[in-house]
Design a protein around this motif. Structure first.
Motif, mmCIF file in Angstrom:
data_model
loop_
_atom_site.group_PDB
_atom_site.id
_atom_site.type_symbol
_atom_site.label_atom_id
_atom_site.label_comp_id
_atom_site.label_asym_id
_atom_site.label_seq_id
_atom_site.Cartn_x
_atom_site.Cartn_y
_atom_site.Cartn_z
ATOM 1 N N GLN A 166 0.829 -1.222 0.000
ATOM 2 C CA GLN A 166 0.000 0.000 0.000
ATOM 3 C C GLN A 166 0.850 1.253 0.000
ATOM 4 O O GLN A 166 0.555 2.235 -0.673
ATOM 5 N N GLN A 167 1.905 1.219 0.812
ATOM 6 C CA GLN A 167 2.745 2.402 0.973
ATOM 7 C C GLN A 167 3.497 2.698 -0.335
ATOM 8 O O GLN A 167 3.633 3.857 -0.734
ATOM 9 N N ILE A 168 3.962 1.662 -0.983
ATOM 10 C CA ILE A 168 4.648 1.863 -2.272
ATOM 11 C C ILE A 168 3.660 2.425 -3.290
ATOM 12 O O ILE A 168 3.979 3.344 -4.050
ATOM 13 N N ALA A 169 2.436 1.892 -3.292
ATOM 14 C CA ALA A 169 1.426 2.435 -4.210
ATOM 15 C C ALA A 169 1.178 3.917 -3.938
ATOM 16 O O ALA A 169 1.028 4.717 -4.864
ATOM 17 N N VAL A 188 8.373 -0.765 -9.270
ATOM 18 C CA VAL A 188 9.137 -0.847 -8.017
ATOM 19 C C VAL A 188 9.129 -2.302 -7.562
ATOM 20 O O VAL A 188 8.062 -2.893 -7.386
ATOM 21 N N ALA A 189 10.318 -2.858 -7.387
ATOM 22 C CA ALA A 189 10.408 -4.245 -6.927
ATOM 23 C C ALA A 189 11.351 -4.303 -5.733
ATOM 24 O O ALA A 189 12.422 -3.698 -5.742
ATOM 25 N N HIS A 190 10.945 -5.009 -4.702
ATOM 26 C CA HIS A 190 11.807 -5.166 -3.520
ATOM 27 C C HIS A 190 11.851 -6.640 -3.156
ATOM 28 O O HIS A 190 10.832 -7.304 -3.107
ATOM 29 N N ARG A 191 13.043 -7.117 -2.893
ATOM 30 C CA ARG A 191 13.206 -8.508 -2.510
ATOM 31 C C ARG A 191 13.281 -8.594 -0.995
ATOM 32 O O ARG A 191 13.706 -7.646 -0.333
ATOM 33 N N PHE A 192 12.865 -9.717 -0.421
ATOM 34 C CA PHE A 192 13.071 -9.912 1.010
ATOM 35 C C PHE A 192 13.578 -11.331 1.266
ATOM 36 O O PHE A 192 13.772 -12.112 0.340
ATOM 37 N N GLY A 193 13.841 -11.629 2.546
ATOM 38 C CA GLY A 193 14.514 -12.884 2.859
ATOM 39 C C GLY A 193 16.023 -12.674 2.862
ATOM 40 O O GLY A 193 16.491 -11.549 3.034
ATOM 41 N N PHE A 238 14.958 11.056 -13.758
ATOM 42 C CA PHE A 238 15.956 11.124 -12.690
ATOM 43 C C PHE A 238 15.322 11.583 -11.374
ATOM 44 O O PHE A 238 15.533 10.986 -10.321
ATOM 45 N N GLU A 239 14.562 12.660 -11.462
ATOM 46 C CA GLU A 239 14.004 13.224 -10.224
ATOM 47 C C GLU A 239 13.017 12.262 -9.569
ATOM 48 O O GLU A 239 13.053 12.065 -8.354
ATOM 49 N N ALA A 240 12.151 11.671 -10.369
ATOM 50 C CA ALA A 240 11.145 10.772 -9.800
ATOM 51 C C ALA A 240 11.796 9.509 -9.233
ATOM 52 O O ALA A 240 11.405 9.017 -8.167
ATOM 53 N N CYS A 241 12.804 8.986 -9.905
ATOM 54 C CA CYS A 241 13.455 7.759 -9.427
ATOM 55 C C CYS A 241 14.137 8.030 -8.084
ATOM 56 O O CYS A 241 14.022 7.235 -7.146
ATOM 57 N N ARG A 242 14.807 9.148 -7.995
ATOM 58 C CA ARG A 242 15.471 9.516 -6.743
ATOM 59 C C ARG A 242 14.464 9.705 -5.616
ATOM 60 O O ARG A 242 14.662 9.258 -4.487
ATOM 61 N N ILE A 286 4.196 5.997 -5.215
ATOM 62 C CA ILE A 286 4.172 6.045 -6.688
ATOM 63 C C ILE A 286 3.106 7.032 -7.156
ATOM 64 O O ILE A 286 3.327 7.829 -8.060
ATOM 65 N N GLU A 287 1.953 7.014 -6.504
ATOM 66 C CA GLU A 287 0.878 7.922 -6.884
ATOM 67 C C GLU A 287 1.317 9.376 -6.691
ATOM 68 O O GLU A 287 1.074 10.232 -7.557
ATOM 69 N N GLU A 288 2.008 9.648 -5.583
ATOM 70 C CA GLU A 288 2.530 11.006 -5.367
ATOM 71 C C GLU A 288 3.495 11.401 -6.485
ATOM 72 O O GLU A 288 3.432 12.512 -7.028
ATOM 73 N N ALA A 289 4.394 10.481 -6.824
ATOM 74 C CA ALA A 289 5.383 10.778 -7.876
ATOM 75 C C ALA A 289 4.703 10.952 -9.231
ATOM 76 O O ALA A 289 5.078 11.816 -10.021
ATOM 77 N N ARG A 290 3.681 10.152 -9.484
ATOM 78 C CA ARG A 290 2.992 10.257 -10.777
ATOM 79 C C ARG A 290 2.335 11.618 -10.928
ATOM 80 O O ARG A 290 2.343 12.211 -12.007
ATOM 81 N N GLN A 291 1.753 12.098 -9.840
ATOM 82 C CA GLN A 291 1.115 13.407 -9.931
ATOM 83 C C GLN A 291 2.154 14.508 -10.071
ATOM 84 O O GLN A 291 1.989 15.436 -10.870
#
Lengths: 82, 137, 137, 82
Positions: free
Chosen positions: B59-62, B79-84, B106-110, B65-70
């Motif tokens: 949810q938090q990643i979504a 956005v992919a994150h691995r765990f374990g 660049f700006e959005a990725c950062r 992303i929504e903030e960055a999209r706007q």
């Protein structure tokens, strides 16, 4: 009423389990649970002080009042690595 | 397109993520990849262990992303994150932003990686030669 | 390591470039990829043609990498540029910067692509449905 | 003395060849060659005005004096795309 607490990262290791169900009084607030857990397990105090609260997957202030079936999680600092 | 969000125990697939955000209108792609280092704060790291509060992290990643999209009119984000358990040299996170012009990418990725690190419930334990520790901040 | 500089007519290989800059001390990798868009300044682009003054481009890229290495203490950098005819969606340039911490990787990668675009003798001709033009600036 | 001029991008298309050898007087400067080429082919003027000079793979000012076997290239604006 019943609430669920889930433990992650250092909480899970200190408490030794991933979740528990707790029966609490109506109008119990997040801050009350924080105090209860630290009272029960004083070793939690340092990490609890550095942690914020998530209720049903959203960050909430400690004054938030709990309701039946809520899922409560204490979020230690994230952001390992620069 | 819908943003792509992956939380997985499996190795991350950079090419699949880039392919997923590619589109004929895209002119610039910025990829950030976080990789397990062999040292941190003077310690020799053996491996890392990532823990995630999965439902909330998703949810938090979504949300970010929504903030960055706007903010940057983004259309193509993954956005992919691995765990374990992750070994030295393995990717823990990959963020791909594809835009018509490169400045926004660049700006959005950062923004996405900085905000992810500070607000998404994912934790990292360093297992070093001289002990282990959950890393903060 | 010596920086990697490629000028080639062949498709660029993102994975090989990332692998080439990977190292156990690396914690963050930023990749910039410039891709052929299907439109520009209101025109429908059919394909692009890149021309390069190869000997000078190679020297000039080495110079800007050296500037970036000194400014951000970079060790691991790769810059690849393709020339000849490129189709929509193909990568014209890939820059990979790998550093212990991510801030330097973002800043150096952005510097490299911006400086490459303004100082390296590589030119782009847009072949659109209504004519062709060497693109400036 | 002899110098080599190489043409790229719009220069190559306007001139119709990729390079030429030119015999010039001693002490000829880059700016003299610029003028010579535009005189010979007036259609070059707009792109020549927007171009800088590279001598033996380095950017140089127009006042630079040429020497035997120099390689001279006029560099139109680069940087297509943002």
């Amino acid at each position: 009423m019943k609430i669920k607490i889930r433990y992650f990262a250092s909480f899970r290791e200190l408490i030794g389990q991933g979740e528990e169900l707790l029966t609490v009084a109506d109008a119990t607030r997040v801050v009350d649970i924080r105090a209860l857990l630290v009272e029960r397990n004083p070793r939690l105090q340092p990490i609890m002080e550095r942690s914020v609260n998530a209720l049903n997957h959203r960050y909430v202030p400690a004054e938030t009042v709990l309701h039946e079936n809520d899922e409560l999680v204490f979020i230690p600092p994230t952001g390992g690595g620069q | 397109m819908e943003p792509i969000i992956q939380l997985t125990r499996e190795p991350l697939d950079r090419d699949a993520l880039v392919a997923a955000v590619s589109h004929p209108s895209v002119g610039g792609i910025v990829v950030f990849e976080g990789v397990v280092r062999d040292n941190a704060r003077g310690k020799n790291v053996r491996y890392l262990e990532y823990d995630v509060y999965e439902e909330m992290a998703r949810q938090q990643i979504a949300t970010i992303i929504e903030e960055a999209r706007q903010r940057w009119s983004l259309e193509h984000v993954a956005v992919a994150h691995r765990f374990g358990r992750l070994e030295i040299g393995e990717a823990s996170v990959i963020i791909v932003v594809a835009t018509p012009h490169r400045a926004e990418a660049f700006e959005a990725c950062r923004y996405l990686i900085d905000t992810l690190k500070s607000t998404v419930p994912i934790w990292k334990k360093e297992v070093a030669t001289n002990g282990e520790e959950w890393v903060e901040g």
